[in-house]
Design a protein around this motif. Sequence first.
Motif, short mmCIF file in Angstrom:
data_model
loop_
_atom_site.label_atom_id
_atom_site.label_comp_id
_atom_site.label_asym_id
_atom_site.label_seq_id
_atom_site.Cartn_x
_atom_site.Cartn_y
_atom_site.Cartn_z
N PRO A 1 0.83 -1.21 0.00
CA PRO A 1 0.00 0.00 0.00
C PRO A 1 0.87 1.26 0.00
O PRO A 1 1.95 1.29 0.60
CB PRO A 1 -0.79 -0.10 1.31
CG PRO A 1 -0.63 -1.50 1.78
CD PRO A 1 0.62 -2.04 1.18
N VAL A 2 0.39 2.29 -0.67
CA VAL A 2 1.13 3.55 -0.76
C VAL A 2 1.43 4.09 0.64
O VAL A 2 2.51 4.61 0.89
CB VAL A 2 0.33 4.59 -1.59
CG1 VAL A 2 0.98 5.97 -1.53
CG2 VAL A 2 0.22 4.14 -3.02
N GLN A 3 0.49 3.95 1.56
CA GLN A 3 0.70 4.46 2.92
C GLN A 3 1.86 3.76 3.62
O GLN A 3 2.51 4.35 4.48
CB GLN A 3 -0.58 4.31 3.76
CG GLN A 3 -1.69 5.23 3.34
CD GLN A 3 -2.51 4.70 2.16
OE1 GLN A 3 -2.21 3.65 1.60
NE2 GLN A 3 -3.53 5.43 1.78
N ASN B 1 5.36 6.41 4.50
CA ASN B 1 5.04 6.48 5.92
C ASN B 1 5.53 7.82 6.50
O ASN B 1 6.15 8.63 5.81
CB ASN B 1 5.67 5.30 6.67
CG ASN B 1 7.17 5.23 6.46
OD1 ASN B 1 7.86 6.24 6.51
ND2 ASN B 1 7.68 4.04 6.22
N GLU B 2 5.24 8.06 7.76
CA GLU B 2 5.57 9.34 8.39
C GLU B 2 7.06 9.64 8.33
O GLU B 2 7.46 10.78 8.05
CB GLU B 2 5.06 9.38 9.83
CG GLU B 2 3.56 9.52 9.91
CD GLU B 2 3.04 9.58 11.33
OE1 GLU B 2 3.84 9.65 12.28
OE2 GLU B 2 1.80 9.56 11.48
N SER C 1 2.94 13.60 6.98
CA SER C 1 2.22 12.35 6.70
C SER C 1 1.71 12.38 5.26
O SER C 1 1.63 13.44 4.63
CB SER C 1 1.03 12.19 7.65
OG SER C 1 0.04 13.16 7.35
N PHE C 2 1.36 11.20 4.75
CA PHE C 2 0.79 11.11 3.41
C PHE C 2 -0.57 11.80 3.38
O PHE C 2 -0.93 12.44 2.40
CB PHE C 2 0.70 9.65 2.98
CG PHE C 2 0.22 9.47 1.56
CD1 PHE C 2 0.90 10.04 0.50
CD2 PHE C 2 -0.92 8.75 1.31
CE1 PHE C 2 0.45 9.88 -0.80
CE2 PHE C 2 -1.39 8.58 0.01
CZ PHE C 2 -0.70 9.15 -1.05
N ASP C 3 -1.33 11.68 4.47
CA ASP C 3 -2.62 12.35 4.54
C ASP C 3 -2.47 13.86 4.41
O ASP C 3 -3.26 14.51 3.71
CB ASP C 3 -3.35 12.00 5.84
CG ASP C 3 -3.88 10.58 5.85
OD1 ASP C 3 -4.08 10.00 4.76
OD2 ASP C 3 -4.09 10.04 6.96
#
Length: 104
Positions: free
Chosen positions: A29-31, A35-36, A47-49
């Motif tokens: 997964p991309v996340q 990652n942070e 973060s990715f978000d």
Amino acid sequence: MPNNGFRDLERHLKKIAKDIEKQSEEEVPVQALLNEAFMEQYTEFNSFDAFLEALPDGSFEDMLANQRDMVDTFVNEKTNFESWDAMLYKAGEIYMAKKLKKLF
């Protein structure tokens, strides 16, 4: 009669080769890639978000499919990379290096 140490080493190396092959086929997964720690080191985001929230309006998947130049420009301006692909490639390298390190 061959030395048991060599047989054990050969078995261990074969197991590592199988594990590497299996992990290289794994869809990550991309996340997990972005990652942070990665985002904090290589981007302006923690973060990715936060990266996604800073993108212009529209869904990220739609932007990648239809406005790739806009995504690449954003990545170039806000990260240490010239493009989305370059950022993913580096993240994949780091991810695989960590996985390989665990095998040894």
